[in-house]
Design a protein around this motif. Structure first.
Motif, PDB file in Angstrom:
ATOM      1  N   THR A 150      44.591  38.345  35.780  1.00  0.00           N
ATOM      2  CA  THR A 150      45.086  36.987  36.002  1.00  0.00           C
ATOM      3  C   THR A 150      45.992  36.853  37.226  1.00  0.00           C
ATOM      4  O   THR A 150      45.779  35.961  38.047  1.00  0.00           O
ATOM      5  CB  THR A 150      45.784  36.465  34.735  1.00  0.00           C
ATOM      6  N   PRO A 151      46.985  37.731  37.423  1.00  0.00           N
ATOM      7  CA  PRO A 151      47.824  37.585  38.623  1.00  0.00           C
ATOM      8  C   PRO A 151      47.047  37.777  39.924  1.00  0.00           C
ATOM      9  O   PRO A 151      47.337  37.123  40.929  1.00  0.00           O
ATOM     10  CB  PRO A 151      48.892  38.667  38.472  1.00  0.00           C
TER      11      PRO A 151
ATOM     12  N   ARG B 240      40.449  42.317  30.946  1.00  0.00           N
ATOM     13  CA  ARG B 240      41.713  41.648  30.642  1.00  0.00           C
ATOM     14  C   ARG B 240      42.838  42.662  30.462  1.00  0.00           C
ATOM     15  O   ARG B 240      43.982  42.386  30.771  1.00  0.00           O
ATOM     16  CB  ARG B 240      41.550  40.788  29.384  1.00  0.00           C
ATOM     17  N   ASP B 241      42.493  43.864  29.978  1.00  0.00           N
ATOM     18  CA  ASP B 241      43.499  44.897  29.792  1.00  0.00           C
ATOM     19  C   ASP B 241      44.204  45.254  31.095  1.00  0.00           C
ATOM     20  O   ASP B 241      45.336  45.684  31.103  1.00  0.00           O
ATOM     21  CB  ASP B 241      42.873  46.164  29.202  1.00  0.00           C
ATOM     22  N   SER B 242      43.525  45.079  32.217  1.00  0.00           N
ATOM     23  CA  SER B 242      44.137  45.409  33.497  1.00  0.00           C
ATOM     24  C   SER B 242      44.908  44.225  34.075  1.00  0.00           C
ATOM     25  O   SER B 242      45.464  44.314  35.150  1.00  0.00           O
ATOM     26  CB  SER B 242      43.076  45.871  34.490  1.00  0.00           C
ATOM     27  N   ASP B 243      44.907  43.119  33.367  1.00  0.00           N
ATOM     28  CA  ASP B 243      45.632  41.910  33.745  1.00  0.00           C
ATOM     29  C   ASP B 243      45.198  41.389  35.117  1.00  0.00           C
ATOM     30  O   ASP B 243      45.954  41.414  36.085  1.00  0.00           O
ATOM     31  CB  ASP B 243      47.132  42.122  33.685  1.00  0.00           C
TER      32      ASP B 243
ATOM     33  N   GLY C 239      39.116  36.610  32.097  1.00  0.00           N
ATOM     34  CA  GLY C 239      40.016  37.663  32.548  1.00  0.00           C
ATOM     35  C   GLY C 239      39.322  38.951  32.938  1.00  0.00           C
ATOM     36  O   GLY C 239      39.916  40.015  32.879  1.00  0.00           O
ATOM     37  N   ASN C 240      38.039  38.862  33.324  1.00  0.00           N
ATOM     38  CA  ASN C 240      37.362  40.059  33.798  1.00  0.00           C
ATOM     39  C   ASN C 240      36.432  39.719  34.945  1.00  0.00           C
ATOM     40  O   ASN C 240      36.051  38.560  35.126  1.00  0.00           O
ATOM     41  CB  ASN C 240      36.611  40.780  32.677  1.00  0.00           C
TER      42      ASN C 240
END
Length: 92
Positions: free
Chosen positions: A9-10, A4-7, A47-48
């Protein structure tokens, strides 16, 4: 593992939107990428994902993952303005 830290989602949103534009459902996208639909759902919710799963999803919709220069970061590297860490030492 992409976290999730790398985002992520987009990236997933782009892949799913591209699939939808090509007339694919999320289930068909997952199957074409040889992953379970539940896995795609977990990727979105948590998110991963494994890089290989993201690459497979991209390939399924006719995209590929590419690395592009991060000009801002490259400039910091050139200016030696990144945080430098001292080498670790171990006491015997």
């Amino acid at each position: 593992m992409i976290s999730r830290d790398s985002d992520l989602t987009p990236v997933l949103s782009t892949l799913i939107a591209t699939a939808k534009a090509r007339g694919l459902t999320q289930n068909s996208l997952a199957h074409m990428a040889h992953i379970a639909p539940e896995t795609l759902s977990r990727m979105k919710n948590r998110g991963n994902a494994d890089f290989s799963a993201v690459a497979a999803l991209a390939k399924a919709v006719g995209l590929k993952i590419a690395l592009v220069p991060d000009e801002d970061r490259q400039e910091l590297i050139r200016q030696r303005r990144l945080v430098e860490f001292e080498p670790l030492t171990y006491d015997d």
